[in-house]
Design an enzyme around this catalytic site. Structure first.
Site, PDB file in Angstrom:
ATOM      1  N   GLU A  28      67.503  -5.788 -25.627  1.00 20.77           N
ATOM      2  CA  GLU A  28      66.954  -7.311 -25.280  1.00 20.77           C
ATOM      3  C   GLU A  28      66.741  -7.134 -23.651  1.00 20.77           C
ATOM      4  OE1 GLU A  28      69.748 -10.258 -26.553  1.00 20.77           O
ATOM      5  OE2 GLU A  28      68.031 -11.814 -26.106  1.00 20.77           O
ATOM      6  N   ASP A  29      67.615  -6.551 -23.079  1.00 16.70           N
ATOM      7  CA  ASP A  29      67.717  -6.680 -21.405  1.00 16.70           C
ATOM      8  C   ASP A  29      67.457  -5.704 -20.760  1.00 16.70           C
ATOM      9  OD1 ASP A  29      68.892  -9.322 -22.346  1.00 16.70           O
ATOM     10  OD2 ASP A  29      70.866  -8.659 -21.938  1.00 16.70           O
ATOM     11  N   HIS A  67      74.597  -2.947 -27.596  1.00 15.10           N
ATOM     12  CA  HIS A  67      74.254  -4.122 -28.307  1.00 15.10           C
ATOM     13  C   HIS A  67      73.095  -5.182 -27.429  1.00 15.10           C
ATOM     14  CE1 HIS A  67      77.370  -6.416 -26.291  1.00 15.10           C
ATOM     15  NE2 HIS A  67      76.856  -7.537 -26.430  1.00 15.10           N
ATOM     16  N   ASP A 108     104.403 -27.769 -40.018  1.00 16.40           N
ATOM     17  CA  ASP A 108     104.242 -26.618 -39.857  1.00 16.40           C
ATOM     18  C   ASP A 108     104.343 -26.233 -38.344  1.00 16.40           C
ATOM     19  OD1 ASP A 108     101.825 -27.395 -39.223  1.00 16.40           O
ATOM     20  OD2 ASP A 108     100.866 -25.532 -40.417  1.00 16.40           O
ATOM     21  N   ASP A 167      81.318  -9.529 -29.220  1.00 16.21           N
ATOM     22  CA  ASP A 167      80.331  -9.751 -28.222  1.00 16.21           C
ATOM     23  C   ASP A 167      80.781 -11.479 -27.675  1.00 16.21           C
ATOM     24  OD1 ASP A 167      78.036 -10.220 -26.222  1.00 16.21           O
ATOM     25  OD2 ASP A 167      77.248 -11.283 -27.728  1.00 16.21           O
ATOM     26  N   HIS A 214      80.737  -5.452 -19.672  1.00 23.26           N
ATOM     27  CA  HIS A 214      80.515  -6.357 -20.680  1.00 23.26           C
ATOM     28  C   HIS A 214      80.609  -5.421 -21.969  1.00 23.26           C
ATOM     29  CE1 HIS A 214      79.534  -9.345 -23.781  1.00 23.26           C
ATOM     30  NE2 HIS A 214      78.388  -8.811 -23.775  1.00 23.26           N
TER      31      HIS A 214
HETATM   32 MN    MN Z   1      76.518  -9.385 -25.172  1.00 20.14          MN
END
Ligand code: MN
Length: 491
Positions: A66-67, A62, A254, A134, A38
């Site tokens: 957090e993880d 990123h 269109d 993300d 990821h």
């Molecule tokens: Mn992520």
């Protein structure tokens, strides 16, 4: 669209990948793949968008704070303040996996997710870009999640992230986000419309070939350099258009569009002239977004014509730069302004942003105020963010468009800074009113001025548009030029 062709990773980027790899060791995605897949996908998306190195590194890292066991301090030590700042920004937001997690500790109470997200992101727009990358990868791999989560994330994307991409004029991203999501939100409708587009395109194919040949010959004859291509309408935008036109597909002009990309603005108008001399332009269907760009900075000429065989075709004419900007939007300006940008961020300035993205400045100011614990009227901000417009009139009947919630001073500064600077009162629909009165759709607004009036700091609370704010701040700035003697001529 990858601008940085086959560039090898720098030492810092390679290091970030290693740090992320070991931090996420033993973690897996719902797809069954190792988690590192990821962050690496996010890295690739950010590279394709031409983002700067700090943003790419922050993209790789990123999800670590957090993880995983990695801390923000670790990141700061290894990669510096800027990367740490960006990772922190992304961490403060909910991740796609968890939906909109509560960010109330950080934000004042508001139920509006878009608003909450925007304010949280407002501090550095690059946080937003990482967040969009993300979200894009999470959507591309959404099939691995249980159906209820799929729907929730897809719905949220349609409501928040796709409009956001649109506000940033990231056209390609908007289309991919909305079509991916729409497929999960309403699978039946998605397939139905997709087929409809395919059938229509198939039946138009032959006549389109003929039109292309005619236009090519005509443009060549005028010695205009150009590229001609078909543009496919996204399923979701067709869905929205049909809803607007009572499901009448014949009202959607269109559906078939041809794009003409030329070298410069003059050639745009020349090309339009050539096309209009070949086919009959439809009344009221010429839109000059070059002279009058859309709110998000989008520029192009759109014209719908009727061919000799009675086919209705829309042409979109623009320069290469406009095209690049229409597809990649904010990311494109980042690419071109990379150097300047980094410097300006350090100084806390974002003046290089196109005027049409100045709402971002406002957002940043609001984020800063909130962080300092100052009071902010979120309602005003919200209105400005969504750019919902009202139309009001001068006593002479000129139409002025303003965001909903605009106040008399916004109106005055829109007319002229000379008028704004000297406001003493306002009449709304012929009656005396005050400067705190919100303007309503259709109001006739008369501004009363006096030469002796000077701009007041307190007026800053009585305006909501960034345009008026800029003018007022300018007027409030102590002048370095000595006052000119008063003019006597006109006495
Ligand atoms: Mn992520």
């Amino acid at each position: 669209m990858n601008k940085k062709t086959a560039k090898t990773d720098s030492e810092r980027v390679r290091h970030a990948v290693e740090v992320a790899r070991s931090a996420h060791e033993g973690q897996f995605r719902k797809t069954g793949e190792p988690y590192i897949v990821h962050p690496l996908a996010v890295k690739k998306i950010l590279e394709e968008w031409g983002m700067d190195e700090d943003t790419i590194i922050a993209g790789i890292l990123h999800d670590t704070v957090e993880d995983t066991d990695l801390t923000l301090e670790d990141i700061r030590k290894e990669f510096g303040d800027s990367v740490a700042f960006l990772v922190d920004g992304v961490t403060k937001l909910s991740t796609a996996r968890d939906g909109m997690r509560d960010i109330d500790t950080y934000l004042p109470a508001t139920k509006d997710n878009f608003l909450r997200l925007m304010i949280a992101l407002g501090d550095d727009i690059r946080v937003l870009i990482i967040k969009l990358a993300d979200r894009l990868h999470n959507l591309r791999t959404l099939s691995a999640l249980p159906p209820d989560k799929q729907k929730k994330i897809a719905k949220e994307t349609l409501e928040i992230f796709a409009p956001l991409a649109d506000r940033l004029n990231m056209g390609l991203l908007r289309v991919e986000l909305s079509d991916l999501s729409f497929k999960y939100v309403d699978p039946r409708r998605f397939e139905e419309l997709k087929k409809l587009i395919e059938t229509r395109n198939k039946s138009a194919e032959k006549s389109l070939k003929k039109i292309e040949a005619e236009v090519t010959a005509a443009l060549k004859k005028e010695k205009i350099k150009f590229e001609l291509s078909g543009r496919v309408k996204s399923v979701y935008s067709l869905h929205k258009k049909l809803a607007k036109y009572d499901q009448n597909i014949n009202a959607v002009y269109d559906l078939t569009a041809l794009r003409v990309i030329v070298d410069d603005v003059t050639d745009c108008y020349l090309a339009m002239g050539v096309i209009h001399s070949l086919y009959t332009p439809m009344n009221g269907r010429i839109k000059d977004y070059i002279a009058m760009p859309k709110q998000n900075g989008y520029q192009s000429i759109h014209t719908t014509v009727i061919t000799k065989d009675k086919h209705v075709v829309e042409f979109q004419i623009r320069t290469k730069e406009m095209h690049e900007y229409a597809e990649r939007g904010l990311a494109a300006s980042f690419y071109y302004n990379e150097q300047k940008l980094t410097e300006n961020y350090k100084k806390g300035k974002i003046e290089h942003l196109p005027t049409n993205l100045l709402w971002i400045t406002e957002l940043q100011m609001t984020a800063a105020k909130l962080r300092e614990g100052k009071k902010v009227d979120l309602k005003k901000l919200k209105i400005n963010l969504f750019a919902d417009k009202i139309f009001v009139y001068t006593p002479k009947g000129d139409i002025i468009d303003l965001p909903k919630g605009a106040l008399p001073l916004d109106f005055a500064y829109r007319l002229h800074s000379e008028i704004g600077d000297h406001v003493v009162g306002v009449k709304i629909n012929g009656k005396m009113s005050n400067l705190n009165k919100k303007l309503e759709q259709g109001d006739i607004v008369e501004i009363l001025t006096s030469k002796n009036q000077t701009p007041k700091t307190s007026w800053l609370d009585r305006i909501i548009t960034s345009h008026a704010r800029t003018k007022l701040l300018h007027a409030l700035r102590p002048s370095t030029i000595p006052d000119r003697p008063a003019k006597k001529k006109h006495k």
